[in-house]
Motif scaffolding. Sequence first.
Motif, PDB file in Angstrom:
ATOM      1  N   TRP A 159      -7.594  -4.725  -4.547  1.00 49.44           N
ATOM      2  CA  TRP A 159      -6.993  -5.409  -4.755  1.00 49.44           C
ATOM      3  C   TRP A 159      -6.534  -6.540  -3.480  1.00 49.44           C
ATOM      4  O   TRP A 159      -6.800  -8.064  -3.946  1.00 49.44           O
ATOM      5  CB  TRP A 159      -5.150  -5.230  -5.332  1.00 49.44           C
ATOM      6  CG  TRP A 159      -4.308  -6.591  -6.068  1.00 49.44           C
ATOM      7  CD1 TRP A 159      -4.396  -6.807  -7.086  1.00 49.44           C
ATOM      8  CD2 TRP A 159      -3.317  -7.562  -5.138  1.00 49.44           C
ATOM      9  NE1 TRP A 159      -4.073  -8.105  -7.007  1.00 49.44           N
ATOM     10  CE2 TRP A 159      -3.060  -8.509  -5.562  1.00 49.44           C
ATOM     11  CE3 TRP A 159      -2.649  -6.875  -3.752  1.00 49.44           C
ATOM     12  CZ2 TRP A 159      -1.962  -9.133  -5.272  1.00 49.44           C
ATOM     13  CZ3 TRP A 159      -2.026  -7.807  -3.109  1.00 49.44           C
ATOM     14  CH2 TRP A 159      -1.670  -8.494  -4.233  1.00 49.44           C
ATOM     15  N   LEU A 173       0.606  -1.176  -0.412  1.00 53.06           N
ATOM     16  CA  LEU A 173      -0.392  -0.143   0.377  1.00 53.06           C
ATOM     17  C   LEU A 173       0.510   1.649  -0.140  1.00 53.06           C
ATOM     18  O   LEU A 173       0.189   2.569  -0.718  1.00 53.06           O
ATOM     19  CB  LEU A 173      -0.728  -0.233   1.390  1.00 53.06           C
ATOM     20  CG  LEU A 173      -1.608  -0.998   1.072  1.00 53.06           C
ATOM     21  CD1 LEU A 173      -2.970  -1.258   2.313  1.00 53.06           C
ATOM     22  CD2 LEU A 173      -2.712  -1.174  -0.096  1.00 53.06           C
ATOM     23  N   ALA A 229      -0.440  -1.988  -5.354  1.00 51.72           N
ATOM     24  CA  ALA A 229      -1.750  -2.280  -6.003  1.00 51.72           C
ATOM     25  C   ALA A 229      -2.373  -1.537  -4.177  1.00 51.72           C
ATOM     26  O   ALA A 229      -1.597  -1.326  -3.740  1.00 51.72           O
ATOM     27  CB  ALA A 229      -2.033  -3.564  -4.958  1.00 51.72           C
ATOM     28  N   ASP A 230      -3.510  -1.210  -4.479  1.00 46.56           N
ATOM     29  CA  ASP A 230      -4.579  -1.084  -3.687  1.00 46.56           C
ATOM     30  C   ASP A 230      -5.423  -1.435  -2.543  1.00 46.56           C
ATOM     31  O   ASP A 230      -5.108  -3.029  -2.565  1.00 46.56           O
ATOM     32  CB  ASP A 230      -5.433   0.303  -4.663  1.00 46.56           C
ATOM     33  CG  ASP A 230      -6.652  -0.043  -5.320  1.00 46.56           C
ATOM     34  OD1 ASP A 230      -6.223  -1.726  -5.526  1.00 46.56           O
ATOM     35  OD2 ASP A 230      -7.188  -0.174  -6.387  1.00 46.56           O
ATOM     36  N   GLU A 231      -6.381  -0.923  -1.995  1.00 46.82           N
ATOM     37  CA  GLU A 231      -7.077  -1.788  -1.050  1.00 46.82           C
ATOM     38  C   GLU A 231      -7.861  -2.812  -1.564  1.00 46.82           C
ATOM     39  O   GLU A 231      -8.449  -3.691  -1.460  1.00 46.82           O
ATOM     40  CB  GLU A 231      -7.777  -0.708  -0.142  1.00 46.82           C
ATOM     41  CG  GLU A 231      -7.063  -0.415   0.898  1.00 46.82           C
ATOM     42  CD  GLU A 231      -6.563  -1.114   1.900  1.00 46.82           C
ATOM     43  OE1 GLU A 231      -7.079  -2.289   2.174  1.00 46.82           O
ATOM     44  OE2 GLU A 231      -5.416  -1.036   3.373  1.00 46.82           O
ATOM     45  N   LYS A 272       2.502   1.809  -2.723  1.00 48.99           N
ATOM     46  CA  LYS A 272       1.729   1.843  -4.594  1.00 48.99           C
ATOM     47  C   LYS A 272       1.895   0.705  -5.186  1.00 48.99           C
ATOM     48  O   LYS A 272       1.308   1.140  -6.756  1.00 48.99           O
ATOM     49  CB  LYS A 272       1.378   3.573  -4.918  1.00 48.99           C
ATOM     50  CG  LYS A 272       1.203   4.196  -4.336  1.00 48.99           C
ATOM     51  CD  LYS A 272       0.557   5.289  -4.893  1.00 48.99           C
ATOM     52  CE  LYS A 272       0.163   6.642  -3.860  1.00 48.99           C
ATOM     53  NZ  LYS A 272       0.842   7.457  -3.166  1.00 48.99           N
TER      54      LYS A 272
END
Length: 331
Positions: free
Chosen positions: A286, A277, A282-284, A280
């Motif tokens: 994902w 996170l 991937a995001d929440e 970055k």
Amino acid sequence: MSAVEINKDTYLKWFESMLLMRKFEEKTGQLYGQQKIRGFCHLYIGQEAVVAGAVSAMQKGDSMITSYRDHAHGLALGMSANSIMAEMYGKVTGCSKGKGGSMHIFSKEHDFYGGHGIVGGQMPLGAGIAFAEKYKGTNNVNICYMGDGAVRQGALNESFNMAMLWKLPVVFVCENNGYAMGTSVERTTNMMDIYKIGLGFDMPCAPVDGMDPVAVHNAMDEAIQRARAGEGPTFLEMRTYRYRGHSMSDPAKYRTKEELEEYKAKDPIEQVREVILKEKYADEAWITEIEEKVKSIVDESVKFAEESPWPQPEELFDDIYVDTNYPFQQV
């Protein structure tokens, strides 16, 4: 210079792999409580980085062997959750055809030479696998795991001596989770730094933070490169922690809640989640997608095991001898 660099894909794979190990083991514990899984059963919850960081440093053809705390190793190497869960149920669709159970997960296809119920019994086997690779002239390395209690077995001395004498391509890894069953390391030895056992054999050795997959990967990468280059074995002490007892029959009353919480604060899955996170990668959304994917895989493995058939009585003597007409086999 690292042979296998850590990048975005590494972190994403670590998160999914370790989460699968964690959720699979949590479900295993529930099923054991329901008596769906019986016999001996040892969970890997908390130690996931020790395997995830090793697998990310391995190459195709490298192999792994371990003790009876073996479910996570098979999952990390790519074995299906279905085949492992079915094995723990004792079903014929299991990876060992239902004849091994929790302590004997095995897959030739994935170069996993199994879990072994005899404490320390896998150490000479790991050296033997490495000897075979060297004899055949391959470029493959064996990763041989053991617990902090197993290092007291005499087989370690024989295995280490032979591996150094013949410069075998093997990495010996002690999963030091602090306790041999319910006995703490400090009650069994005057030398708390287990990795120093390697010094007596002039074997390269080092302690590693087993709660950090990055530290595990880098240490394993260096050791594997050394073995692949023909320079022989390495002994690594992975300092890790199991959140549950030694086995499902162990209430773990020999340690404090404060000690447990101290290690949970360094949880390897949460460490990797934070990096993903923060960087970055991937995001929440994902993260949620992977959590749902893992839950689906685990749920499917239970359904598969529940619906699979039991081995038939006539299969009792199968897979004992290579020669099916071995004269001393009696039916």
